[in-house]
Enzyme design. Structure first.
Site, PDB file in Angstrom:
ATOM      1  N   ASN A  55      60.175   6.690  95.441  1.00 21.77           N
ATOM      2  CA  ASN A  55      59.275   6.733  96.594  1.00 21.77           C
ATOM      3  C   ASN A  55      59.150   8.184  97.032  1.00 21.77           C
ATOM      4  O   ASN A  55      60.156   8.820  97.323  1.00 21.77           O
ATOM      5  CB  ASN A  55      59.873   5.885  97.737  1.00 21.77           C
ATOM      6  CG  ASN A  55      59.081   6.008  99.021  1.00 21.77           C
ATOM      7  OD1 ASN A  55      57.885   6.310  98.995  1.00 21.77           O
ATOM      8  ND2 ASN A  55      59.746   5.772 100.143  1.00 21.77           N
ATOM      9  N   GLY A  56      57.918   8.697  97.044  1.00 19.18           N
ATOM     10  CA  GLY A  56      57.719  10.089  97.442  1.00 19.18           C
ATOM     11  C   GLY A  56      57.002  10.842  96.330  1.00 19.18           C
ATOM     12  O   GLY A  56      56.346  10.232  95.484  1.00 19.18           O
ATOM     13  N   GLU A  93      39.679   4.462 118.613  1.00 19.31           N
ATOM     14  CA  GLU A  93      40.599   3.485 118.031  1.00 19.31           C
ATOM     15  C   GLU A  93      39.829   2.241 117.564  1.00 19.31           C
ATOM     16  O   GLU A  93      40.114   1.688 116.500  1.00 19.31           O
ATOM     17  CB  GLU A  93      41.686   3.128 119.068  1.00 19.31           C
ATOM     18  CG  GLU A  93      42.662   2.055 118.661  1.00 19.31           C
ATOM     19  CD  GLU A  93      43.502   2.391 117.434  1.00 19.31           C
ATOM     20  OE1 GLU A  93      43.439   3.520 116.926  1.00 19.31           O
ATOM     21  OE2 GLU A  93      44.203   1.479 116.958  1.00 19.31           O
ATOM     22  N   LYS A 134      51.206   1.510 105.330  1.00 19.70           N
ATOM     23  CA  LYS A 134      51.536   1.645 106.742  1.00 19.70           C
ATOM     24  C   LYS A 134      52.179   2.978 107.070  1.00 19.70           C
ATOM     25  O   LYS A 134      51.929   3.548 108.112  1.00 19.70           O
ATOM     26  CB  LYS A 134      52.460   0.509 107.178  1.00 19.70           C
ATOM     27  CG  LYS A 134      52.593   0.487 108.675  1.00 19.70           C
ATOM     28  CD  LYS A 134      52.789  -0.898 109.201  1.00 19.70           C
ATOM     29  CE  LYS A 134      52.746  -0.911 110.693  1.00 19.70           C
ATOM     30  NZ  LYS A 134      51.374  -0.837 111.206  1.00 19.70           N
ATOM     31  N   LYS A 193      39.870   0.876 113.727  1.00 18.18           N
ATOM     32  CA  LYS A 193      40.319  -0.483 113.372  1.00 18.18           C
ATOM     33  C   LYS A 193      39.259  -1.184 112.527  1.00 18.18           C
ATOM     34  O   LYS A 193      39.575  -1.849 111.546  1.00 18.18           O
ATOM     35  CB  LYS A 193      40.569  -1.347 114.623  1.00 18.18           C
ATOM     36  CG  LYS A 193      41.792  -1.062 115.434  1.00 18.18           C
ATOM     37  CD  LYS A 193      43.085  -1.536 114.812  1.00 18.18           C
ATOM     38  CE  LYS A 193      43.713  -0.429 114.021  1.00 18.18           C
ATOM     39  NZ  LYS A 193      44.684   0.402 114.714  1.00 18.18           N
ATOM     40  N   ARG A 211      54.232  -0.995 102.995  1.00 15.29           N
ATOM     41  CA  ARG A 211      54.361   0.406 102.588  1.00 15.29           C
ATOM     42  C   ARG A 211      53.463   0.749 101.401  1.00 15.29           C
ATOM     43  O   ARG A 211      53.325   1.911 101.034  1.00 15.29           O
ATOM     44  CB  ARG A 211      55.814   0.709 102.203  1.00 15.29           C
ATOM     45  CG  ARG A 211      56.803   0.468 103.305  1.00 15.29           C
ATOM     46  CD  ARG A 211      58.196   0.779 102.834  1.00 15.29           C
ATOM     47  NE  ARG A 211      58.342   2.194 102.588  1.00 15.29           N
ATOM     48  CZ  ARG A 211      58.664   3.085 103.513  1.00 15.29           C
ATOM     49  NH1 ARG A 211      58.898   2.695 104.742  1.00 15.29           N
ATOM     50  NH2 ARG A 211      58.768   4.354 103.217  1.00 15.29           N
ATOM     51  N   GLU A 237      39.055   0.261 109.071  1.00 11.82           N
ATOM     52  CA  GLU A 237      40.306   0.034 108.349  1.00 11.82           C
ATOM     53  C   GLU A 237      40.433  -1.390 107.829  1.00 11.82           C
ATOM     54  O   GLU A 237      40.811  -1.600 106.681  1.00 11.82           O
ATOM     55  CB  GLU A 237      41.449   0.339 109.332  1.00 11.82           C
ATOM     56  CG  GLU A 237      42.841   0.209 108.786  1.00 11.82           C
ATOM     57  CD  GLU A 237      43.888   0.524 109.853  1.00 11.82           C
ATOM     58  OE1 GLU A 237      43.571   0.465 111.062  1.00 11.82           O
ATOM     59  OE2 GLU A 237      45.031   0.812 109.468  1.00 11.82           O
ATOM     60  N   TRP A 282      52.304   2.395  96.408  1.00  7.73           N
ATOM     61  CA  TRP A 282      51.044   2.933  96.912  1.00  7.73           C
ATOM     62  C   TRP A 282      50.785   4.167  96.067  1.00  7.73           C
ATOM     63  O   TRP A 282      51.509   5.163  96.156  1.00  7.73           O
ATOM     64  CB  TRP A 282      51.177   3.286  98.391  1.00  7.73           C
ATOM     65  CG  TRP A 282      49.880   3.708  98.998  1.00  7.73           C
ATOM     66  CD1 TRP A 282      48.851   2.886  99.390  1.00  7.73           C
ATOM     67  CD2 TRP A 282      49.459   5.039  99.297  1.00  7.73           C
ATOM     68  NE1 TRP A 282      47.823   3.642  99.906  1.00  7.73           N
ATOM     69  CE2 TRP A 282      48.163   4.961  99.874  1.00  7.73           C
ATOM     70  CE3 TRP A 282      50.028   6.293  99.152  1.00  7.73           C
ATOM     71  CZ2 TRP A 282      47.453   6.080 100.286  1.00  7.73           C
ATOM     72  CZ3 TRP A 282      49.317   7.413  99.569  1.00  7.73           C
ATOM     73  CH2 TRP A 282      48.050   7.302 100.123  1.00  7.73           C
ATOM     74  N   CYS A 319      56.084   4.160  99.203  1.00  6.69           N
ATOM     75  CA  CYS A 319      56.242   2.921  98.472  1.00  6.69           C
ATOM     76  C   CYS A 319      57.439   2.208  99.072  1.00  6.69           C
ATOM     77  O   CYS A 319      58.134   2.768  99.913  1.00  6.69           O
ATOM     78  CB  CYS A 319      56.537   3.197  97.002  1.00  6.69           C
ATOM     79  SG  CYS A 319      55.306   4.255  96.231  1.00  6.69           S
ATOM     80  N   HIS A 354      23.741  14.669 120.862  1.00  3.54           N
ATOM     81  CA  HIS A 354      23.849  15.950 120.154  1.00  3.54           C
ATOM     82  C   HIS A 354      23.814  15.763 118.638  1.00  3.54           C
ATOM     83  O   HIS A 354      24.320  16.586 117.896  1.00  3.54           O
ATOM     84  CB  HIS A 354      25.119  16.683 120.589  1.00  3.54           C
ATOM     85  CG  HIS A 354      25.108  17.011 122.054  1.00  3.54           C
ATOM     86  ND1 HIS A 354      24.278  17.953 122.600  1.00  3.54           N
ATOM     87  CD2 HIS A 354      25.791  16.470 123.090  1.00  3.54           C
ATOM     88  CE1 HIS A 354      24.454  18.003 123.908  1.00  3.54           C
ATOM     89  NE2 HIS A 354      25.375  17.104 124.228  1.00  3.54           N
TER      90      HIS A 354
HETATM   91  O1  M6R Z   1      53.413   6.013 111.625  1.00  5.76           O
HETATM   92  P1  M6R Z   1      52.388   6.863 112.283  1.00  5.76           P
HETATM   93  O2  M6R Z   1      52.073   6.405 113.670  1.00  5.76           O
HETATM   94  O3  M6R Z   1      52.704   8.325 112.240  1.00  5.76           O
HETATM   95  O4  M6R Z   1      51.082   6.666 111.422  1.00  5.76           O
HETATM   96  C1  M6R Z   1      49.933   7.452 111.606  1.00  5.76           C
HETATM   97  C2  M6R Z   1      48.735   6.775 110.998  1.00  5.76           C
HETATM   98  O5  M6R Z   1      48.856   6.670 109.620  1.00  5.76           O
HETATM   99  C3  M6R Z   1      48.538   5.365 111.573  1.00  5.76           C
HETATM  100  O6  M6R Z   1      48.497   5.415 112.963  1.00  5.76           O
HETATM  101  C4  M6R Z   1      47.261   4.710 111.061  1.00  5.76           C
HETATM  102  O7  M6R Z   1      46.146   5.430 111.491  1.00  5.76           O
HETATM  103  C5  M6R Z   1      47.224   3.274 111.542  1.00  5.76           C
HETATM  104  N1  M6R Z   1      47.950   2.425 110.635  1.00  5.76           N
HETATM  105  C6  M6R Z   1      45.863   2.744 111.713  1.00  5.76           C
HETATM  106  O8  M6R Z   1      45.886   1.434 112.176  1.00  5.76           O
END
Ligand code: M6R
Length: 629
Positions: free
Chosen positions: A101-102, A501, A624, A505, A27, A508, A77, A2, A524
């Site tokens: 936070n946590g 990737e 994030k 994206k 966050r 996401e 979050w 958060c 497969h």
């Molecule tokens: O901060 P990090 O690179 O460790 O985060 C890992 C993942 O949560 C992060 O790469 C996530 O998959 C991306 N936000 C996706 O776009």
């Protein structure tokens, strides 16, 4: 996971809290709230949903907050309890308010005890309970700082809190124990606390990153630091950050994600300059630093990462193995930490995390350190936990990335590992060999490779500025495929991590089902899914794997899939096979093609998200930085 802000000083607190929370929304953003002193009394305003709902709550109560110069704020979050107003922070317990936070792992135990002592928690959160612990301690006569410290001793788990009490107005007390926290002196008098430096930068560039086990006390006079366990005063020194405020605003782009995609060329230049000593004339002139020694002496490398960072690590494996001939493993941190993994003697474990705060990645780094292995971190955030805990650290210089979808942090991670690969190739005197299966393809020398890398930022900018029509083609494909049932992204070799990737994206930010697959694996199993309602994005640039990938294209085309082909500008054959054609400028060395393909897949998901009308920068259910396991 958060965002927390706290302020005390001469400026209008509400303004600082709301602006700060806006910067921390990456966050978490499923509810938000603020608490502030008004005429000596604590007021709380909070709401489910985005921060705008809280701003709206503040409309019309200007008489309440006009004189507010001390307060705390939170953007959430959800982990424990739904994202409702009731569960939103700040939480109040009598004269105490807290933001957290946590995770408090032993919250059920604490809750049962508090209820047995007559308290009535109102939310489903673990966080709220901390307020009652502080309240009880103050009722027994402890001052706020002592009460926070003694109450914190009851908690298990990694978290940070910021607390205020009506008994001690004008004081904001924070604790860092796991989740990150930064603090700064307000040059106009007072103090700012926040989960990271972004809310602070508008007021000062000198930021103090708290250590785990630090207590920080903000008053109109400034900041004081204490040890959480003993209460002894601590000296903490600030760092001067070079992130400017305009870098954390949208700068004319409709979304942070689009801005950050366009910032990639500059971010790559900055990253290259940050990692290399360009005064040296040899290729891959890695600056002398502890991390370089760890890389050079590693017998084997194991990358641990999550999500997009894991994809960059996978490319790292392909590049390091090819250029340096060192064995490389790539591990999902969330799996690695709960297995019984075996590491070879002399193995170097590299944690890759743009935020430097990902709980699973950090857990692995701590664990392997205990087992006596050397650790290296690669992160974008100075002062992050990874940067403090790994034996040595490399930074990408992408600048702040606000969009939840990783874009420029991904390409800068890619660049960093590619530079390592070249450096290690030279250090280990590895021969430049032809890729397997293509004995006639002549590899370029390390010198030439480095010269080509230096040109990459310019080439990516060209792609994004669109004279070759890459973006126009992406846009047109997105428009015509917006209602398709689902996507596969397929590629081989260096294109495979980009396929993963691209699919990530799209899921996401556009909420469209997409899978990234090694092109050779389709037959497969997943090929059973292919019909005319599916699109397959085929990454088939001019490289050693091109012909094999095109065979896989033919297989899915025969089953009716719509083909989006990303390949060499002059690859007429590939163009003829595709329904949508996205031209990719040629590269002297195939290892550089992933950078340009990344721009294409990023833009494809961005365009589809726009058409779907999703919240591009703040996709649902995500945050994030994933500081919970
Ligand atoms: O901060 P990090 O690179 O460790 O985060 C890992 C993942 O949560 C992060 O790469 C996530 O998959 C991306 N936000 C996706 O776009």
């Amino acid at each position: 996971m958060c965002g927390i802000v706290g302020y005390v000083g001469k400026r209008p607190a509400i303004d600082i809290l709301l602006k700060g929370l806006k910067r921390l929304e990456y966050r978490g953003y499923d509810s938000a709230g603020v608490a502030f002193f008004s005429r000596g009394k604590l007021e709380v305003r909070k709401s489910q949903g985005k921060l705008e709902n809280v701003e709206r709550l503040m409309d019309g109560s200007s008489e309440l907050f006009a004189d507010a110069h001390c307060g705390i704020g939170h953007t959430r979050w959800a982990t424990h309890g739904k994202p409702t107003t009731q569960n939103a922070h700040p939480h109040r317990a009598g004269h105490v308010v807290i933001v957290h936070n946590g995770i408090i792992e032993n919250y059920q135990e604490i809750k049962a005890e508090l209820i047995s002592r007559g308290h009535k928690p109102e939310s489903e959160t673990d966080s709220e309970l901390f307020g009652f612990l502080v309240l009880e301690a103050m009722e027994k006569g402890q001052d706020l700082v002592t009460a926070v410290r003694t109450s914190f001793a009851h908690l298990e788990g990694a978290c940070s809190v910021v607390v205020m009490s009506e008994r001690e107005p004008g004081k904001v007390v924070g604790v860092r124990n796991g989740s990150p926290m930064a603090a700064a002196f307000d040059p106009q008098g007072g103090a700012i606390l926040a989960s990271d430096a972004q809310p602070i930068l508008e007021y000062t560039k000198e930021v103090i990153f708290l250590e785990n086990g630090d207590v920080v006390v903000g008053t109109e006079k400034g900041l004081a630091f204490f040890d959480l366990k003993t209460g002894a005063p601590l000296d903490r020194v600030g760092e001067i950050l070079d992130w400017s405020v305009d870098k954390i605003d949208k700068g004319g782009f409709p979304h942070f994600m689009l801005k950050e995609i366009h910032e990639q060329p500059a971010a790559l230049v900055d990253t290259l300059n940050g990692i290399m000593d360009r005064v040296k004339t040899n290729p891959f002139p890695l600056a002398a630093q502890p991390g370089a020694d760890l890389l050079r002496t590693a017998k084997e490398i194991t990358f641990v990462a999550c999500g997009t960072s894991w994809h960059a690590a996978l490319l790292g494996k392909y590049w390091i193995e090819r250029f340096a001939r060192i064995p490389v493993n790539v591990e999902l941190a969330s799996e690695f930490r709960y297995r019984d993994p075996v590491l070879a003697p002399g193995a170097l474990v590299i944690g890759m995390s743009q935020s430097g705060e990902t709980a699973d990645t950090l857990a692995v780094i701590r664990d392997v350190k205990k087992r006596g292995f050397k650790t290296l971190g690669l992160t974008n955030v100075r002062g992050s936990t990874l940067s403090r805990e790994a034996d040595a650290i490399f930074y990408t210089s992408a600048g702040p990335e606000i969009g939840v979808a990783a874009t420029k942090t991904f390409t800068t991670q890619m660049l960093a590992v590619l530079l390592w690969a070249g450096y290690l190739g030279i250090e280990h005197k590895a021969p430049r060999t032809s890729p397997a299966g293509t004995p006639n393809a002549k590899p370029i020398s390390f010198e030439e490779l480095f010269h080509e890398i230096v040109k990459l930022p310019h080439q990516i900018k060209e792609c994004l500025d669109d004279p070759q029509g890459m973006i126009t083609a992406v846009r047109s494909a997105a428009k015509q495929l917006q209602n398709i049932k689902g996507f596969f992204f397929i590629g081989r070799g260096f294109s495979y991590p980009i396929a993963l990737e691209g699919a990530l994206k799209l899921k996401e930010i556009a909420y469209v089902h997409a899978e990234g697959y090694a092109a050779g694996e389709l037959k497969h199993g997943p090929i059973a899914m292919i019909d005319q309602d599916m699109a397959v994005v085929v990454l088939a640039p001019q490289d050693s794997w091109r012909d094999k990938t095109v065979s896989n294209l033919e297989e899915v085309k025969a089953r009716g899939a719509k083909i989006v082909a990303i390949g060499g500008t002059h690859d007429q054959n590939l163009k003829n096979l595709s329904d949508f054609w996205i031209p990719l400028p040629a590269q002297k060395d195939e290892s550089l093609l992933p950078f340009l393909m990344t721009a294409a897949v990023q833009m494809l998901s961005y365009e589809l998200a726009l058409l779907k009308g999703t919240d591009v920068d703040k996709p649902r259910n995500l945050a994030k930085s994933v500081t919970v396991e």
